[in-house]
Motif scaffolding. Structure first.
Motif, PDB file in Angstrom:
ATOM      1  N   ALA A  49       0.825  -1.215   0.000  1.00  0.00           N
ATOM      2  CA  ALA A  49       0.000   0.000   0.000  1.00  0.00           C
ATOM      3  C   ALA A  49       0.854   1.259   0.000  1.00  0.00           C
ATOM      4  CB  ALA A  49      -0.945  -0.005   1.209  1.00  0.00           C
ATOM      5  N   ALA A  50       1.856   1.288   0.860  1.00  0.00           N
ATOM      6  CA  ALA A  50       2.705   2.479   0.931  1.00  0.00           C
ATOM      7  C   ALA A  50       3.413   2.718  -0.396  1.00  0.00           C
ATOM      8  CB  ALA A  50       3.725   2.342   2.067  1.00  0.00           C
ATOM      9  N   LEU A  54       1.910   5.945  -2.457  1.00  0.00           N
ATOM     10  CA  LEU A  54       2.785   7.112  -2.371  1.00  0.00           C
ATOM     11  C   LEU A  54       3.753   7.206  -3.548  1.00  0.00           C
ATOM     12  CD1 LEU A  54       3.573   7.163   1.440  1.00  0.00           C
ATOM     13  CD2 LEU A  54       1.895   8.528   0.178  1.00  0.00           C
ATOM     14  N   HIS A  55       4.350   6.104  -3.924  1.00  0.00           N
ATOM     15  CA  HIS A  55       5.378   6.160  -4.968  1.00  0.00           C
ATOM     16  C   HIS A  55       4.779   6.091  -6.372  1.00  0.00           C
ATOM     17  CE1 HIS A  55       9.360   5.929  -6.596  1.00  0.00           C
ATOM     18  NE2 HIS A  55       9.078   4.793  -7.217  1.00  0.00           N
ATOM     19  N   ILE A  63      -1.648  11.172  -8.522  1.00  0.00           N
ATOM     20  CA  ILE A  63      -2.949  11.080  -7.855  1.00  0.00           C
ATOM     21  C   ILE A  63      -3.121  12.269  -6.905  1.00  0.00           C
ATOM     22  CG2 ILE A  63      -2.182   9.654  -5.925  1.00  0.00           C
ATOM     23  CD1 ILE A  63      -4.809   8.139  -6.117  1.00  0.00           C
ATOM     24  N   THR A  64      -4.300  12.840  -6.870  1.00  0.00           N
ATOM     25  CA  THR A  64      -4.535  14.030  -6.041  1.00  0.00           C
ATOM     26  C   THR A  64      -5.580  13.810  -4.954  1.00  0.00           C
ATOM     27  OG1 THR A  64      -6.165  14.838  -7.644  1.00  0.00           O
ATOM     28  CG2 THR A  64      -3.887  15.609  -7.905  1.00  0.00           C
ATOM     29  N   ASN A  65      -6.123  12.605  -4.850  1.00  0.00           N
ATOM     30  CA  ASN A  65      -7.146  12.318  -3.852  1.00  0.00           C
ATOM     31  C   ASN A  65      -6.533  12.330  -2.459  1.00  0.00           C
ATOM     32  OD1 ASN A  65      -8.702  10.415  -2.035  1.00  0.00           O
ATOM     33  ND2 ASN A  65     -10.129  10.636  -3.751  1.00  0.00           N
ATOM     34  N   VAL A  66      -6.992  13.242  -1.629  1.00  0.00           N
ATOM     35  CA  VAL A  66      -6.424  13.420  -0.288  1.00  0.00           C
ATOM     36  C   VAL A  66      -6.570  12.161   0.558  1.00  0.00           C
ATOM     37  CG1 VAL A  66      -6.647  14.732   1.875  1.00  0.00           C
ATOM     38  CG2 VAL A  66      -6.769  15.923  -0.326  1.00  0.00           C
ATOM     39  N   LYS A  67      -7.717  11.515   0.505  1.00  0.00           N
ATOM     40  CA  LYS A  67      -7.928  10.304   1.307  1.00  0.00           C
ATOM     41  C   LYS A  67      -6.990   9.179   0.870  1.00  0.00           C
ATOM     42  CE  LYS A  67     -12.648  11.097   2.766  1.00  0.00           C
ATOM     43  NZ  LYS A  67     -14.021  10.596   2.800  1.00  0.00           N
ATOM     44  N   ALA A  68      -6.744   9.067  -0.417  1.00  0.00           N
ATOM     45  CA  ALA A  68      -5.838   8.030  -0.915  1.00  0.00           C
ATOM     46  C   ALA A  68      -4.411   8.295  -0.452  1.00  0.00           C
ATOM     47  CB  ALA A  68      -5.897   7.960  -2.442  1.00  0.00           C
ATOM     48  N   ILE A  69      -3.964   9.525  -0.567  1.00  0.00           N
ATOM     49  CA  ILE A  69      -2.613   9.884  -0.122  1.00  0.00           C
ATOM     50  C   ILE A  69      -2.485   9.676   1.382  1.00  0.00           C
ATOM     51  CG2 ILE A  69      -0.934  11.764   0.100  1.00  0.00           C
ATOM     52  CD1 ILE A  69      -1.225  10.708  -2.760  1.00  0.00           C
ATOM     53  N   ASP A  74      -0.559   6.573   6.085  1.00  0.00           N
ATOM     54  CA  ASP A  74      -0.890   5.693   7.215  1.00  0.00           C
ATOM     55  C   ASP A  74      -0.149   4.368   7.099  1.00  0.00           C
ATOM     56  OD1 ASP A  74      -2.567   7.637   8.251  1.00  0.00           O
ATOM     57  OD2 ASP A  74      -4.416   6.675   7.524  1.00  0.00           O
ATOM     58  N   ALA A  75      -0.122   3.798   5.901  1.00  0.00           N
ATOM     59  CA  ALA A  75       0.581   2.528   5.692  1.00  0.00           C
ATOM     60  C   ALA A  75       2.083   2.698   5.934  1.00  0.00           C
ATOM     61  CB  ALA A  75       0.318   2.007   4.283  1.00  0.00           C
ATOM     62  N   ALA A  76       2.647   3.804   5.461  1.00  0.00           N
ATOM     63  CA  ALA A  76       4.078   4.057   5.659  1.00  0.00           C
ATOM     64  C   ALA A  76       4.399   4.226   7.144  1.00  0.00           C
ATOM     65  CB  ALA A  76       4.511   5.290   4.874  1.00  0.00           C
ATOM     66  N   TYR A  77       3.567   4.970   7.851  1.00  0.00           N
ATOM     67  CA  TYR A  77       3.796   5.148   9.290  1.00  0.00           C
ATOM     68  C   TYR A  77       3.629   3.835  10.050  1.00  0.00           C
ATOM     69  CZ  TYR A  77       4.337  10.187   9.099  1.00  0.00           C
ATOM     70  OH  TYR A  77       4.807  11.448   8.850  1.00  0.00           O
ATOM     71  N   GLU A  78       2.751   2.982   9.571  1.00  0.00           N
ATOM     72  CA  GLU A  78       2.577   1.667  10.196  1.00  0.00           C
ATOM     73  C   GLU A  78       3.885   0.876  10.093  1.00  0.00           C
ATOM     74  OE1 GLU A  78       0.337  -0.747  12.417  1.00  0.00           O
ATOM     75  OE2 GLU A  78      -0.533   1.077  11.606  1.00  0.00           O
ATOM     76  N   ILE A  79       4.550   0.957   8.954  1.00  0.00           N
ATOM     77  CA  ILE A  79       5.848   0.297   8.765  1.00  0.00           C
ATOM     78  C   ILE A  79       6.879   0.906   9.703  1.00  0.00           C
ATOM     79  CG2 ILE A  79       7.756  -0.066   7.153  1.00  0.00           C
ATOM     80  CD1 ILE A  79       5.555  -0.025   4.913  1.00  0.00           C
ATOM     81  N   ILE A  80       6.920   2.221   9.744  1.00  0.00           N
ATOM     82  CA  ILE A  80       7.893   2.919  10.589  1.00  0.00           C
ATOM     83  C   ILE A  80       7.710   2.543  12.051  1.00  0.00           C
ATOM     84  CG2 ILE A  80       8.583   5.210  11.437  1.00  0.00           C
ATOM     85  CD1 ILE A  80       7.930   6.195   8.516  1.00  0.00           C
ATOM     86  N   GLU A  81       6.475   2.441  12.500  1.00  0.00           N
ATOM     87  CA  GLU A  81       6.209   2.055  13.887  1.00  0.00           C
ATOM     88  C   GLU A  81       6.703   0.640  14.190  1.00  0.00           C
ATOM     89  OE1 GLU A  81       5.015   3.651  16.691  1.00  0.00           O
ATOM     90  OE2 GLU A  81       5.454   5.374  15.424  1.00  0.00           O
ATOM     91  N   LYS A  82       6.611  -0.250  13.192  1.00  0.00           N
ATOM     92  CA  LYS A  82       7.039  -1.636  13.393  1.00  0.00           C
ATOM     93  C   LYS A  82       8.552  -1.748  13.580  1.00  0.00           C
ATOM     94  CE  LYS A  82       3.029  -3.669  12.609  1.00  0.00           C
ATOM     95  NZ  LYS A  82       2.248  -4.223  13.652  1.00  0.00           N
TER      96      LYS A  82
END
Length: 90
Positions: A49-50, A54-55, A63-69, A74-82
């Protein structure tokens, strides 16, 4: 940019890319594998997902959809937290 400056820049960026790859590998080691597939979809789905949102979608396709970005972040931060250390090492 001089040759030496370019080499310093490339060395720094290369090290950063390797660090990202090492972190991703460490993260995926926690996901169980069966044959050629991860059985625990959650860690693999966060990376997927990240990266896709994002990439690929965000950076390359624009892509310009705010919810999608936001979902990509959120997915990237989930990785960072892990991979966050338990406590600061000084």
């Amino acid at each position: 940019m001089s040759f030496d400056e370019r080499q310093i820049f490339l060395k720094r960026e290369y090290a950063e890319a390797i660090r990202y790859m090492d972190n991703a590998k460490e993260f995926l080691q926690k996901a169980k594998k069966e044959s050629s597939f991860y059985t625990d979809k959650k860690p693999a789905s966060f990376l997927h997902a990240a990266y896709n949102v994002l990439h690929l979608d965000g950076y390359y396709d624009g892509i310009t959809n705010v919810k999608a970005i936001d979902a990509g972040f959120d997915a990237a931060y989930e990785i960072i937290e892990k991979i966050k250390p338990i406590k600061d090492i000084k």
